[in-house]
Write a protein that holds these residues in place. Sequence first.
Motif, PDB file in Angstrom:
ATOM      1  N   ALA A 149     -26.923  35.359  20.998  1.00 22.21           N
ATOM      2  CA  ALA A 149     -26.679  36.380  22.013  1.00 22.21           C
ATOM      3  C   ALA A 149     -26.387  35.737  23.367  1.00 22.21           C
ATOM      4  O   ALA A 149     -25.468  36.161  24.081  1.00 22.21           O
ATOM      5  CB  ALA A 149     -27.868  37.328  22.113  1.00 22.21           C
ATOM      6  N   VAL A 150     -27.164  34.724  23.732  1.00 23.85           N
ATOM      7  CA  VAL A 150     -26.936  34.045  25.007  1.00 23.85           C
ATOM      8  C   VAL A 150     -25.564  33.381  25.021  1.00 23.85           C
ATOM      9  O   VAL A 150     -24.829  33.481  26.014  1.00 23.85           O
ATOM     10  CB  VAL A 150     -28.065  33.011  25.273  1.00 23.85           C
ATOM     11  N   ASP A 151     -25.196  32.716  23.933  1.00 24.80           N
ATOM     12  CA  ASP A 151     -23.867  32.101  23.855  1.00 24.80           C
ATOM     13  C   ASP A 151     -22.769  33.144  24.023  1.00 24.80           C
ATOM     14  O   ASP A 151     -21.801  32.927  24.748  1.00 24.80           O
ATOM     15  CB  ASP A 151     -23.685  31.382  22.515  1.00 24.80           C
ATOM     16  N   TYR A 152     -22.921  34.282  23.335  1.00 28.78           N
ATOM     17  CA  TYR A 152     -21.898  35.330  23.421  1.00 28.78           C
ATOM     18  C   TYR A 152     -21.778  35.861  24.853  1.00 28.78           C
ATOM     19  O   TYR A 152     -20.677  35.971  25.395  1.00 28.78           O
ATOM     20  CB  TYR A 152     -22.235  36.488  22.467  1.00 28.78           C
ATOM     21  N   TRP A 153     -22.928  36.187  25.471  1.00 27.44           N
ATOM     22  CA  TRP A 153     -22.865  36.791  26.797  1.00 27.44           C
ATOM     23  C   TRP A 153     -22.443  35.783  27.862  1.00 27.44           C
ATOM     24  O   TRP A 153     -21.784  36.156  28.845  1.00 27.44           O
ATOM     25  CB  TRP A 153     -24.195  37.448  27.141  1.00 27.44           C
ATOM     26  N   LEU A 154     -22.770  34.494  27.697  1.00 31.55           N
ATOM     27  CA  LEU A 154     -22.268  33.486  28.637  1.00 31.55           C
ATOM     28  C   LEU A 154     -20.752  33.339  28.514  1.00 31.55           C
ATOM     29  O   LEU A 154     -20.044  33.194  29.517  1.00 31.55           O
ATOM     30  CB  LEU A 154     -22.963  32.141  28.408  1.00 31.55           C
ATOM     31  N   GLU A 155     -20.241  33.377  27.290  1.00 27.41           N
ATOM     32  CA  GLU A 155     -18.793  33.316  27.087  1.00 27.41           C
ATOM     33  C   GLU A 155     -18.114  34.550  27.682  1.00 27.41           C
ATOM     34  O   GLU A 155     -17.053  34.460  28.300  1.00 27.41           O
ATOM     35  CB  GLU A 155     -18.493  33.208  25.586  1.00 27.41           C
ATOM     36  N   THR A 156     -18.738  35.711  27.492  1.00 24.75           N
ATOM     37  CA  THR A 156     -18.198  36.948  28.067  1.00 24.75           C
ATOM     38  C   THR A 156     -18.217  36.879  29.592  1.00 24.75           C
ATOM     39  O   THR A 156     -17.261  37.290  30.257  1.00 24.75           O
ATOM     40  CB  THR A 156     -19.014  38.164  27.588  1.00 24.75           C
TER      41      THR A 156
END
Length: 186
Positions: A149-156
């Motif tokens: 989730a952190v990886d996804y939201w940092l990429e977003t």
Amino acid sequence: MKLRYLLGLTALAPVALIARNYAHRRKLDALYEKARGIQAEMAAIEVNEGADEPGWTVIEIELADPYDGFYAVGDPVVIINPYLHANYREPEHGIVTDRCENEHGAYIYRVSGQDGWLNENWLDYDDYGPKLLTLTAAPTKTFPNDEVAVDYWLETLSGAKATGDAREYEAATEALAEISRRREGA
């Protein structure tokens, strides 16, 4: 007169090819099913290497009926006109709700949003779905763990900064704040 005759023949050629398509499709499906069966039987034959003398083990495999209907109940389909080369109207989408075989051995289907039964030649798989969709509930993202989730939201967040998308930036910062609150509370 000859030119009109030739133009009439060229106009009828696609219609004749479409009408033949059903029989050819059935024959090809039957041939491919037989080929898959032969390949499955060849793959099922194994050499017994642990035995004193080498032998063959044959495994029986049950194959699907090649003349079974193309569509199963629940399949998304598009209703088409098989007599036209290209449909000049918005396609009608539906889901197969029932299927049976008529007295001639052809499969007929009941499709949601349609009255009566449709021949399978008038259906095609709905690969793309309808053009417009209605959103019934807000989309939610689910992740297997917080790291993903952190990886996804940092990429977003990075993409939103690069494109200047304020809505995505706000959603990403809120999601990251929620994850950090959850980690601190745990």
